[in-house]
Design an enzyme around this catalytic site. Structure first.
Site, PDB file in Angstrom:
ATOM      1  CB  CYS A 241      75.355  78.102  40.259  1.00  0.00           C
ATOM      2  SG  CYS A 241      74.264  77.258  39.087  1.00  0.00           S
ATOM      3  CG  HIS A 299      75.571  81.073  36.843  1.00  0.00           C
ATOM      4  ND1 HIS A 299      76.025  80.276  37.864  1.00  0.00           N
ATOM      5  CD2 HIS A 299      75.798  82.362  37.242  1.00  0.00           C
ATOM      6  CE1 HIS A 299      76.516  81.043  38.827  1.00  0.00           C
ATOM      7  NE2 HIS A 299      76.380  82.302  38.478  1.00  0.00           N
ATOM      8  CG  ASP A 322      76.233  84.821  41.004  1.00  0.00           C
ATOM      9  OD1 ASP A 322      76.081  83.868  41.789  1.00  0.00           O
ATOM     10  OD2 ASP A 322      76.592  84.667  39.824  1.00  0.00           O
ATOM     11  CG  ASP A 364      79.888  89.582  20.455  1.00  0.00           C
ATOM     12  OD1 ASP A 364      78.652  89.447  20.568  1.00  0.00           O
ATOM     13  OD2 ASP A 364      80.415  90.491  19.791  1.00  0.00           O
ATOM     14  CD  GLU A 410      71.068  88.511  20.541  1.00  0.00           C
ATOM     15  OE1 GLU A 410      71.842  89.090  19.768  1.00  0.00           O
ATOM     16  OE2 GLU A 410      71.373  88.193  21.699  1.00  0.00           O
ATOM     17  CB  ILE A 441      72.474  69.676  16.285  1.00  0.00           C
ATOM     18  CG1 ILE A 441      73.943  69.623  15.842  1.00  0.00           C
ATOM     19  CG2 ILE A 441      72.126  68.429  17.088  1.00  0.00           C
ATOM     20  CD1 ILE A 441      74.925  69.624  16.995  1.00  0.00           C
ATOM     21  CB  VAL A 443      67.284  66.464  19.669  1.00  0.00           C
ATOM     22  CG1 VAL A 443      68.684  67.040  19.772  1.00  0.00           C
ATOM     23  CG2 VAL A 443      66.253  67.489  20.110  1.00  0.00           C
ATOM     24  CD  GLU A 503      66.913  69.817   5.275  1.00  0.00           C
ATOM     25  OE1 GLU A 503      66.677  71.036   5.315  1.00  0.00           O
ATOM     26  OE2 GLU A 503      66.147  68.941   5.727  1.00  0.00           O
TER      27      GLU A 503
END
Length: 651
Positions: A241, A299, A322, A364, A410, A441, A443, A503
């Site tokens: 791309c 992308h 595109d 969604d 949002e 998650i 890191v 936790e």
């Protein structure tokens, strides 16, 4: 204007619709410009006009600008909406002038007019740029040499237009259509890929690059365009791309259309046009490929600047185009142009391909767990698409976040209205209550290629009750377009107990010895943590892609950079891996630095862990100003490491 070389091509960009001076040796009374193999008055590719006292900038016109004598100097003007391409001007019965006409974003009457000099320097004149790759948590800037003013590149760009199927079917109608950047953008979107025509690039999204080179090998557009041109329009192998987008950017700028390259992180690929990405995982949290819908790690596409007289007012400006072949548009693998405002407002009936682009940034995501008995269960998962939409800033190498141009925040009222317009259920109505168990998650601060490091599943019990759970925490190599590779580390804990409000932080060790052989060229690892609540039978999923950072390439310029004077660059890279590097190679390219050529320097010796790979490369700048030296490093274990250095060339 005569096209005599790159400098006059630039002058043509600046003055296409202004006065163009041609000198002839005999006076004449009329002239006739012709475009294409079948010029005609019907298509606006032929016009006849005589001399007048003054130039008329709204149409083809000519006036004498020197006193009578043996030599007559004329000023000739083209209308702002004349089709672009190669024109032939006949001067009565005595002369002929060939010239190239391009779009002129400096001309107020041109449909690509842009009223900012700083933006014009960036989106038309800049021959190098930055492409953002990596992940939305860690965007990685990758240098690119657009090279639209390198010798011979404009000829290649015009040949691309001439080889498009519409031109081959009806040259006269196609030549006429070139007055419209909407038409030209769609032609370029189709011709940069070769899926339907004699286009530039063949795409490949696997690790098998036999018969060509990895898309990560390219450092610029010049070599791709020249290869296509010199090999009888056979597709160059291979592209992905960002390569498709970068070449489209080079061609658009060469033709006079302001253009910028854009990266969309967590980009949705909606194949059934329902604006929903449905994902299925097994009971270990690993993706099960049940549909063609995908979420790409990122992308890339381009935006072209133009007015949209075919739409109602308010939709001028940046338009998404595109060239990556994904889905067909009107029977051809192309996409756009579609206004950014149409995407933001959910106006999906506007041309071209609004639903597909809307889904890329706003779809969604519904996730389901497929059990061994064949049944499925909805999983509570927070995955958003269309994150940190990025482009290079005007006048600097900083990243500019343009997400706000594509979508409202949002949860805002404006976002709900946009989704209602798109005939699509609001995202907020699809979100489930996640006040009970929460899994995310985390890191490590630095995840460098060659190192061992930890990643963490963090589980929080927000309920008043004790919870007993099963945690499946896995990692797999992944390509940027979402294709999963081999396992890089796995942990299955059958008895995770959490007191109310507790936790827990559970580590998964990522060992170089485990992930090294499984990584793709994208240096991406997909982490997935699936939490099963024994009491309620609810399932919770957290997914995150991490990018392993390549070592830095250091570039030191030796001496004072001067135009047309030999210059040296010392290039260094330290081996970060616990294994030796063999077959090491540096390559360098830069517009007006290396003469449009790629300079290669190989190391004869092995580079041990912790040692430096170092070379000295010589080049001769041909133009003054700010230039970008693009560097690439390859070896047996460390491939396609990118770097760059800005060089200011004095006269």
């Amino acid at each position: 204007m005569l096209r005599l070389g790159p400098f006059l091509v630039l002058a043509l960009k600046l003055f296409t619709s202004s006065l163009v001076k041609c000198s002839v040796f005999n006076p004449f009374s009329s002239s006739c410009p012709l475009l294409g193999p079948q010029p005609s008055d019907q298509y606006g590719t032929q016009a006849s006009f005589g001399l007048t006292d003054q130039i008329d900038t709204s149409r083809w016109s000519a006036a004498v600008t020197s006193p009578p004598g043996n030599m007559v100097s004329l000023s000739i003007c083209s209308p702002p909406d004349a089709p672009i391409g190669r024109w032939r001007l006949t001067l009565g019965q005595v002369g002929r002038v060939d010239f190239v006409l391009l779009y002129n974003p400096w001309c107020t009457g041109d449909v690509v007019y842009m009223d900012s000099e700083d933006k014009l320097r960036e989106y038309i004149l800049a021959q190098d740029g930055i492409i953002y790759r990596g992940g939305w948590k860690y965007p990685i800037p990758t240098p690119w040499n657009y090279g639209q003013f390198e010798d011979g590149i404009l000829n290649v760009c015009l040949r691309i237009l001439d080889m498009n199927p519409k031109c081959l079917r009806n040259p006269g109608k196609d030549a006429s259509g070139r007055r419209n950047p909407i038409y030209v953008s769609r032609v370029l979107s189709a011709m940069v890929n070769c899926n339907d025509d004699k286009g530039l690039l063949l795409g490949r999204w696997t690790d098998d690059y036999d018969g060509g080179v990895s898309p990560l090998s390219w450092k610029g557009s010049v070599e791709i365009l020249r290869n296509w041109d010199t090999n009888a329009c056979q597709p160059v192998r291979f592209g992905q791309c960002w390569v498709f987008a970068a070449v489209a950017c080079s061609v658009s700028r060469a033709l006079g259309i302001p253009c910028r390259l854009v990266t969309n992180y967590n980009s949705a690929h909606d194949t059934n046009s329902n604006l929903v990405i449905e994902r299925y995982v097994d009971e270990n949290g690993q993706l099960v490929q049940k549909s063609r819908d995908m979420i790409w790690n990122y992308h890339c596409w381009v935006e072209n600047w133009m007015t949209r007289p075919d739409l109602k007012p308010g939709f001028d400006g940046w338009q998404v185009m595109d060239p990556t072949p994904q889905e067909k548009s009107e029977g051809v693998y192309c996409c756009g142009p579609i206004p950014l405002k149409a995407i933001k407002e959910g106006e999906l009936t506007y041309k071209y391909d609004a639903p597909f682009v809307f889904a890329e940034v706003n779809a969604d995501v519904h996730t389901f767990m497929k059990r061994k008995d064949g049944s499925t269960k909805n999983i509570i998962s927070s995955v958003n698409v269309g994150l940190k939409i990025s482009t290079k800033s005007v006048g600097s190498d900083r990243r500019e976040d343009i997400t706000h141009l594509y979508k409202y925040p949002e949860g805002s009222d404006e976002e709900r209205e946009a989704f209602t317009k798109a005939n699509h259920q609001n995202k907020l109505l699809q979100q489930q209550d996640n006040a009970g168990l929460l899994i995310v998650i985390k890191v490590s601060a630095e995840m460098r290629k060659g190192c061992d490091f930890d990643v963490f599943a963090v589980i929080t019990n927000n309920t008043p009750n004790e919870k007993k759970c099963r945690l499946v925490f896995g990692s797999r190599a992944v390509s940027y377009n979402g294709i999963l590779g081999e396992n890089c580390g796995f942990k299955d804990l059958l008895n995770v107990q959490l007191a109310p409000g507790e936790e827990k932080r559970i580590a998964l060790r990522m060992n170089y010895s485990k992930y090294a052989e499984n990584l793709t060229e994208d240096n991406l690892i997909r982490l997935a943590a699936l939490l099963l609540d024994y009491g309620t039978q609810e399932a919770y999923l957290a997914v995150r892609n991490v990018v392993l950072v390549n070592p830095e390439i250091k570039v030191r310029i030796l001496g004072e950079p001067k135009e047309n004077r030999k210059l040296a660059a010392e290039i260094t890279l330290q081996n970060p891996l616990p294994v030796p590097l063999k077959n090491c190679c540096f390559t360098v390219e830069g517009s007006n630095l290396t003469g449009g050529q790629i300079v290669t320097e190989r190391l004869n010796s092995t580079v041990e862990p912790g040692q430096d790979a170092k070379v000295k490369i010589y080049f001769t700048p041909t133009h003054s100003g700010l230039r970008k030296l693009v560097v690439d490093f390859d070896s047996n274990k460390l491939c396609h490491v990118k770097g760059y250095r800005n060089v200011i060339i004095g006269k």
